[in-house]
Structures are given as C-alpha cells and as structure tokens.
Design a protein around this motif. Structure first.
Motif, PDB file in Angstrom:
ATOM      1  N   MET A   1       0.620  -0.964  -0.026  1.00  0.00           N
ATOM      2  CA  MET A   1       0.211   0.053  -0.059  1.00  0.00           C
ATOM      3  C   MET A   1       1.041   1.178  -0.099  1.00  0.00           C
ATOM      4  O   MET A   1       0.512   2.195  -0.674  1.00  0.00           O
ATOM      5  CB  MET A   1      -0.755  -0.059   1.130  1.00  0.00           C
ATOM      6  CG  MET A   1      -2.168  -0.985   1.169  1.00  0.00           C
ATOM      7  SD  MET A   1      -3.266  -0.826   2.229  1.00  0.00           S
ATOM      8  CE  MET A   1      -3.946  -2.425   2.336  1.00  0.00           C
TER       9      MET A   1
ATOM     10  N   TRP B   1       2.502   1.547  -3.520  1.00  0.00           N
ATOM     11  CA  TRP B   1       1.645   2.074  -4.492  1.00  0.00           C
ATOM     12  C   TRP B   1       0.620   3.169  -4.360  1.00  0.00           C
ATOM     13  O   TRP B   1      -0.056   3.673  -5.043  1.00  0.00           O
ATOM     14  CB  TRP B   1       0.678   0.814  -5.198  1.00  0.00           C
ATOM     15  CG  TRP B   1       1.566  -0.489  -5.855  1.00  0.00           C
ATOM     16  CD1 TRP B   1       1.702  -1.472  -5.244  1.00  0.00           C
ATOM     17  CD2 TRP B   1       1.768  -0.407  -7.344  1.00  0.00           C
ATOM     18  NE1 TRP B   1       2.712  -2.273  -6.090  1.00  0.00           N
ATOM     19  CE2 TRP B   1       2.664  -1.613  -7.217  1.00  0.00           C
ATOM     20  CE3 TRP B   1       1.565   0.487  -8.038  1.00  0.00           C
ATOM     21  CZ2 TRP B   1       2.936  -1.974  -8.574  1.00  0.00           C
ATOM     22  CZ3 TRP B   1       2.143   0.169  -9.759  1.00  0.00           C
ATOM     23  CH2 TRP B   1       2.859  -1.025  -9.678  1.00  0.00           C
TER      24      TRP B   1
ATOM     25  N   VAL C   1      -1.030   4.226  -1.689  1.00  0.00           N
ATOM     26  CA  VAL C   1      -2.371   4.475  -1.251  1.00  0.00           C
ATOM     27  C   VAL C   1      -2.655   5.491  -0.196  1.00  0.00           C
ATOM     28  O   VAL C   1      -1.823   5.576   0.818  1.00  0.00           O
ATOM     29  CB  VAL C   1      -2.928   3.030  -0.378  1.00  0.00           C
ATOM     30  CG1 VAL C   1      -3.924   3.335   0.274  1.00  0.00           C
ATOM     31  CG2 VAL C   1      -2.837   2.125  -1.278  1.00  0.00           C
TER      32      VAL C   1
ATOM     33  N   LYS D   1      -7.785   8.002  -2.935  1.00  0.00           N
ATOM     34  CA  LYS D   1      -7.742   6.922  -3.791  1.00  0.00           C
ATOM     35  C   LYS D   1      -8.914   5.607  -3.409  1.00  0.00           C
ATOM     36  O   LYS D   1      -9.214   5.760  -2.154  1.00  0.00           O
ATOM     37  CB  LYS D   1      -6.230   6.107  -3.563  1.00  0.00           C
ATOM     38  CG  LYS D   1      -5.223   6.922  -3.950  1.00  0.00           C
ATOM     39  CD  LYS D   1      -5.049   7.095  -5.304  1.00  0.00           C
ATOM     40  CE  LYS D   1      -3.951   8.194  -5.878  1.00  0.00           C
ATOM     41  NZ  LYS D   1      -2.758   7.512  -5.874  1.00  0.00           N
TER      42      LYS D   1
ATOM     43  N   VAL E   1      -9.567   1.882  -3.041  1.00  0.00           N
ATOM     44  CA  VAL E   1      -8.726   0.853  -2.684  1.00  0.00           C
ATOM     45  C   VAL E   1      -9.745  -0.376  -2.544  1.00  0.00           C
ATOM     46  O   VAL E   1     -10.656  -0.303  -1.628  1.00  0.00           O
ATOM     47  CB  VAL E   1      -7.969   1.051  -1.540  1.00  0.00           C
ATOM     48  CG1 VAL E   1      -7.155  -0.201  -1.144  1.00  0.00           C
ATOM     49  CG2 VAL E   1      -6.703   1.966  -1.898  1.00  0.00           C
TER      50      VAL E   1
ATOM     51  N   ASP F   1      -7.876   2.412  -8.258  1.00  0.00           N
ATOM     52  CA  ASP F   1      -6.760   2.733  -8.030  1.00  0.00           C
ATOM     53  C   ASP F   1      -5.794   1.643  -7.793  1.00  0.00           C
ATOM     54  O   ASP F   1      -4.920   1.350  -8.455  1.00  0.00           O
ATOM     55  CB  ASP F   1      -6.554   4.077  -7.246  1.00  0.00           C
ATOM     56  CG  ASP F   1      -7.215   5.222  -7.552  1.00  0.00           C
ATOM     57  OD1 ASP F   1      -7.150   5.658  -8.744  1.00  0.00           O
ATOM     58  OD2 ASP F   1      -8.009   5.528  -6.828  1.00  0.00           O
ATOM     59  N   PHE F   2      -6.572   0.823  -6.780  1.00  0.00           N
ATOM     60  CA  PHE F   2      -5.452  -0.137  -6.347  1.00  0.00           C
ATOM     61  C   PHE F   2      -6.365  -1.448  -5.753  1.00  0.00           C
ATOM     62  O   PHE F   2      -7.381  -1.035  -4.832  1.00  0.00           O
ATOM     63  CB  PHE F   2      -4.500   0.593  -5.077  1.00  0.00           C
ATOM     64  CG  PHE F   2      -3.442  -0.473  -4.721  1.00  0.00           C
ATOM     65  CD1 PHE F   2      -2.344  -1.162  -5.425  1.00  0.00           C
ATOM     66  CD2 PHE F   2      -3.890  -1.091  -3.327  1.00  0.00           C
ATOM     67  CE1 PHE F   2      -1.686  -2.019  -4.570  1.00  0.00           C
ATOM     68  CE2 PHE F   2      -3.000  -1.787  -2.690  1.00  0.00           C
ATOM     69  CZ  PHE F   2      -2.022  -2.428  -3.452  1.00  0.00           C
TER      70      PHE F   2
ATOM     71  N   LEU G   1     -10.399  -2.189 -12.360  1.00  0.00           N
ATOM     72  CA  LEU G   1      -9.191  -1.218 -11.936  1.00  0.00           C
ATOM     73  C   LEU G   1      -9.418   0.039 -13.152  1.00  0.00           C
ATOM     74  O   LEU G   1      -9.871  -0.132 -14.116  1.00  0.00           O
ATOM     75  CB  LEU G   1      -7.670  -1.835 -12.417  1.00  0.00           C
ATOM     76  CG  LEU G   1      -7.172  -2.812 -11.387  1.00  0.00           C
ATOM     77  CD1 LEU G   1      -5.996  -3.228 -11.882  1.00  0.00           C
ATOM     78  CD2 LEU G   1      -7.124  -2.293  -9.887  1.00  0.00           C
TER      79      LEU G   1
ATOM     80  N   GLY H   1      -4.427   1.473 -13.345  1.00  0.00           N
ATOM     81  CA  GLY H   1      -4.620   0.866 -11.939  1.00  0.00           C
ATOM     82  C   GLY H   1      -3.674  -0.235 -11.814  1.00  0.00           C
ATOM     83  O   GLY H   1      -3.304  -0.905 -12.751  1.00  0.00           O
ATOM     84  N   ASN H   2      -3.510  -0.617 -10.477  1.00  0.00           N
ATOM     85  CA  ASN H   2      -2.674  -1.769 -10.156  1.00  0.00           C
ATOM     86  C   ASN H   2      -3.397  -2.803  -9.346  1.00  0.00           C
ATOM     87  O   ASN H   2      -3.923  -2.369  -8.259  1.00  0.00           O
ATOM     88  CB  ASN H   2      -1.374  -1.409  -9.672  1.00  0.00           C
ATOM     89  CG  ASN H   2      -0.465  -2.491  -8.625  1.00  0.00           C
ATOM     90  OD1 ASN H   2      -0.667  -2.933  -7.636  1.00  0.00           O
ATOM     91  ND2 ASN H   2       0.294  -3.175  -9.658  1.00  0.00           N
TER      92      ASN H   2
ATOM     93  N   THR I   1      -2.290  -5.764  -6.772  1.00  0.00           N
ATOM     94  CA  THR I   1      -0.946  -6.624  -6.257  1.00  0.00           C
ATOM     95  C   THR I   1      -1.267  -7.862  -5.483  1.00  0.00           C
ATOM     96  O   THR I   1      -2.476  -7.684  -4.557  1.00  0.00           O
ATOM     97  CB  THR I   1      -0.440  -5.478  -5.238  1.00  0.00           C
ATOM     98  OG1 THR I   1       0.400  -4.701  -5.950  1.00  0.00           O
ATOM     99  CG2 THR I   1       0.745  -6.371  -4.498  1.00  0.00           C
TER     100      THR I   1
ATOM    101  N   ARG J   1      -3.416  -1.437 -17.262  1.00  0.00           N
ATOM    102  CA  ARG J   1      -3.319  -1.954 -16.088  1.00  0.00           C
ATOM    103  C   ARG J   1      -2.213  -2.736 -15.702  1.00  0.00           C
ATOM    104  O   ARG J   1      -1.685  -3.390 -16.577  1.00  0.00           O
ATOM    105  CB  ARG J   1      -4.880  -2.655 -15.721  1.00  0.00           C
ATOM    106  CG  ARG J   1      -6.066  -1.923 -15.791  1.00  0.00           C
ATOM    107  CD  ARG J   1      -7.154  -2.514 -16.317  1.00  0.00           C
ATOM    108  NE  ARG J   1      -8.254  -2.143 -16.125  1.00  0.00           N
ATOM    109  CZ  ARG J   1      -9.377  -2.413 -16.761  1.00  0.00           C
ATOM    110  NH1 ARG J   1      -9.309  -3.358 -17.243  1.00  0.00           N
ATOM    111  NH2 ARG J   1     -10.660  -1.732 -16.597  1.00  0.00           N
TER     112      ARG J   1
END
Ligand SMILES: NC(=O)c1ccc[n+]([C@@H]2O[C@H](COP(=O)([O-])OP(=O)(O)OC[C@H]3O[C@@H](n4cnc5c(N)ncnc54)[C@H](OP(=O)(O)O)[C@@H]3O)[C@@H](O)[C@H]2O)c1
Ligand SMILES: [Zn+2]
Ligand SMILES: [Zn+2]
Length: 352
Positions: free
Chosen positions: A170, A173, A175, A179, A181, A242-243, A261, A265-266, A268, A289
């Motif tokens: 977090m 990336w 956060v 954002k 999430v 966003d994440f 996303l 956006g990612n 993980t 993405r």
C-alpha cells in the motif's frame, strides 16, 4: 545449544505435534526471546503441508510460525538494540547477507541470501531454521523489532507478517486519501489491509465470498462491501479502482478484479495459492493496468509499520488459542472461518 519445546509437522500429511528442538546459544549479536504469542499465517499451513513444493519445498520436521512476539531473556555482548525484559518481535526473516543492493537499500525481503524464520538452512546449527510455534527463539538483533508498549501482545503478533505484507504494497503503490482501494479476501491479511487502507485515508472496499463477514468488514473500517460471487455487485465497480490488494489463499478468478481497475490501476497479489492463477491479457491491455506481487517487507519498513500501529492503535482482531488447538485452527483456516487471525498463547506449551 539448548532444548526448546515446540510443535512441528513431520510430513505433509501429519498433524502438528509436540516435540523438542535445539536452539543455538546466543552469539554476541543475538537476542534470546521467550515467545509469548505467535500468530497463525495461512503460509504456515501451505508450508506444513508442502503446498509450495515447486517453489519452496518444505524441509521436515517443520516448526512453523513467523508472527512472533515475546520478551527478551538474554542478549549477546554486542547487542545494543535490546536488553533483558524488553518486548521483541520477529517476523518472516531471521538473516540476510547485509551486503547486496537490496540489503543496502533496507529491502532485505529481496535479498538472494535471505534466511526465512522457518524451513531454511541454519548456518548456526547446521540444520534448519525453526519458527515461532515454540517457547523460545534466538535471532540476530538486526532482525528483531520493537513492539510499541501500548499494543495488546496477542493482537500485535500478526502485525509481524499479516501487518507488514499488507502495509508495504500500500505504501509502495501510493495508497492515500482520495484513492479507491479494494481488498480481496477478508482473512488474516485482508482484515489488516482494511485497517491500513482506512488509516491511510483511502475509500476502502472489501470483496468477500462470505456473506457473514459483511458487518465485520464495515466495523473494521470498510466504506463498502461487495459479495464477490454476485456479478451485478461486481459490475457496479467496473473501471473504478486505483489499487486492489488480493489476499486470497485459494484458486479464484483474478480477471474479475482486473476489470475493476481504472486506467493505470494496479492489482497486487499477496495471496499465494497452491495452483497457478490464469490471466486474461486483454484485461491489462485495455486500461494499461498492471498486476504485481509483493513479499512481506524489509526490517526498516516493518518497524515503521509497527510504530504506525502504535500511533494509530492498530492491531489484529485475534482469536487466542492454545497450541493444542493448532490442527483444528488449520482446518478452520481452510474454511475461511477465522475472525480474523489465530494467535497462539505460548504459555499453553508449558503443559506439554
Ligand atoms: N506475499 C506474502 O509475503 C505473504 C505473506 C503472508 C501470507 N501470504 C499468503 O496470503 C494468503 C492469505 O493469507 P492469510 O493468512 O490472510 O489467509 P486466511 O486468513 O486464510 O485468509 C484467506 C481469505 O481468502 C478468502 N478465500 C479463501 N478461499 C477462497 C476461495 N476459494 N475463493 C475466494 N476467496 C477465498 C477468504 O476470505 P473471504 O471469506 O472474505 O472470501 C479467506 O478468509 C495465503 O496464500 C498466504 O500464504 C503471502
Ligand atoms: Zn505469513
Ligand atoms: Zn542481501
């Protein structure tokens, strides 16, 4: 060397059972710790049952446990960070070379010569490292963390793995407030992810397969909860995150989340299911993405996370159990039936 009581698995199919292991006498840089609590991570189960055999074959006997908190009982002559009586924590790492670029950057989790807390060659004993399902452990001071005094110890133990594994990506990336999430899977890691996302100010959405966890997700800090097996609930969030942090321990469809996303956006992955996941490349292509992974965290960031928890009063929601209940706890993990981390009271080991 001295003997310590422990619980170990002797094969991939045998339950954990009481045993005695040899620990090294503290060298000049070592801290000896009486273990008070140890969290149960799903990785302990994957490892005890050799589910990661292709990547990280388990060496038996296996003494799992890498969410360790305890009290320092003795220190070597060169130890400056700790003294007897101090609280101490140990996570997934107990050694690294200290000289590679990752170590120099404080990112020991990427060191090619890292030594994990259990199941790795132990240069001191000539055997294998043994984890925290034990009454004591001896660790180089570099790998011992300070536990903020205001935190409940049983509930702080899971910070050493579940905490850092969710905090680190977090932070990486970005956060922050503003954002959106997502946290996938409300287990040990997932529920810590919710607490951190909320504390970092993000709009936090939990994805769960368990309808009975909805109220808890909101109580833990989620702004919204989505039942991930309901396609219409999922569709409402298309292209908006966003994440997303995926903390699921078993096979599941990650493409459904990739589609949620936003551009760039990612997602993980911190969950490490036994079987490979499948990925539809088109889901990444259309929005540029990305999907990435993240392992635990380095020592400096782990201390930063613990201090952040001290400041914000963040701990894990734990169900404290005796070591004699560990096999039952593993079965409950497989059913996603834990609220939200088992923490073993190591005083129970004295009865063995
Ligand atoms: N990357 C790292 O460094 C790192 C560190 C620690 C752990 N891990 C890995 O992270 C994973 C999670 O660990 P944990 O200790 O948090 O496990 P956990 O407490 O068992 O939580 C896993 C959660 O995944 C969800 N889930 C389980 N089976 C599912 C299925 N078939 N389909 C969809 N969702 C399912 C459940 O949440 P819901 O009930 O909400 O659906 C469950 O509570 C494990 O694979 C572990 O090995 C990785
Ligand atoms: Zn873990
Ligand atoms: Zn290194």
């Amino acid at each position: 060397m001295f003997n310590a009581k422990a619980y170990s698995a002797s094969s991939a199919t045998s339950p954990l059972a009481s045993t005695t292991i040899a620990r090294r006498d503290p060298t000049e840089n070592d801290v000896q710790i009486e273990i008070l609590f140890c969290g149960i991570c799903h990785s302990d189960l994957h490892m005890a049952r050799n589910e990661w055999s292709e990547f990280l074959p388990t060496v038996y006997p296996c003494v799992p446990g890498h969410e360790i908190v305890g009290r320092v009982t003795s220190v070597g002559s060169a130890v400056t960070k700790f003294k007897p009586g101090d609280l101490a924590g140990v996570g997934c790492l107990v050694d690294s070379d200290g000289t590679c670029p990752s170590c120099k950057a404080g990112l020991e989790q990427f060191c090619p010569n890292q030594v994990l807390t259990y199941g790795f060659p132990d240069k001191h004993t000539g055997g294998t490292t043994y984890g925290g399902y034990s009454e004591s452990i001896v660790v180089d001071q570099r790998f011992v963390l300070h536990i903020p005094a205001n935190l409940d110890l049983a509930a702080a133990a899971p910070l050493l793995c579940a905490g850092i594994t969710t905090y680190s990506p977090m932070r990486h990336w970005g956060v922050t407030a503003g954002k959106k999430v997502g946290i996938v899977g409300l287990g040990g890691l997932g529920h810590m992810g919710v607490k951190f996302a909320r504390a970092l100010g993000a709009h936090t959405v939990v994805f769960t397969t368990s309808p009975n966890k909805v109220d808890d997700a909101l109580r833990l800090g989620a702004d919204e909860v989505v039942l991930s097996r309901d396609a219409s609930q999922m569709q409402r969030h298309a292209g908006s995150f966003d994440f997303i942090l995926d903390a699921v321990s078993a096979d599941h469809d990650i493409n459904a989340y990739i589609n949620l996303l936003t551009r760039d956006g990612n997602m993980t992955l911190v969950g490490a299911p036994e079987k490979p996941l499948s990925l539809v490349s088109f889901g990444l292509i259309v929005g540029r993405r990305s999907v990435s992974g993240s392992p635990i965290g380095g020592l400096a960031e782990t201390q930063e996370m613990l201090d952040f928890c001290g400041t914000h009063n963040i701990v894990s929601d734990v169900e404290v159990i005796d070591i004699q209940q560990v096999n039952e706890a593993y079965e409950r993990l497989l059913k996603a039936d834990v609220k939200y981390r088992f923490s073993i009271d190591m005083a129970s080991l004295k009865a063995e």
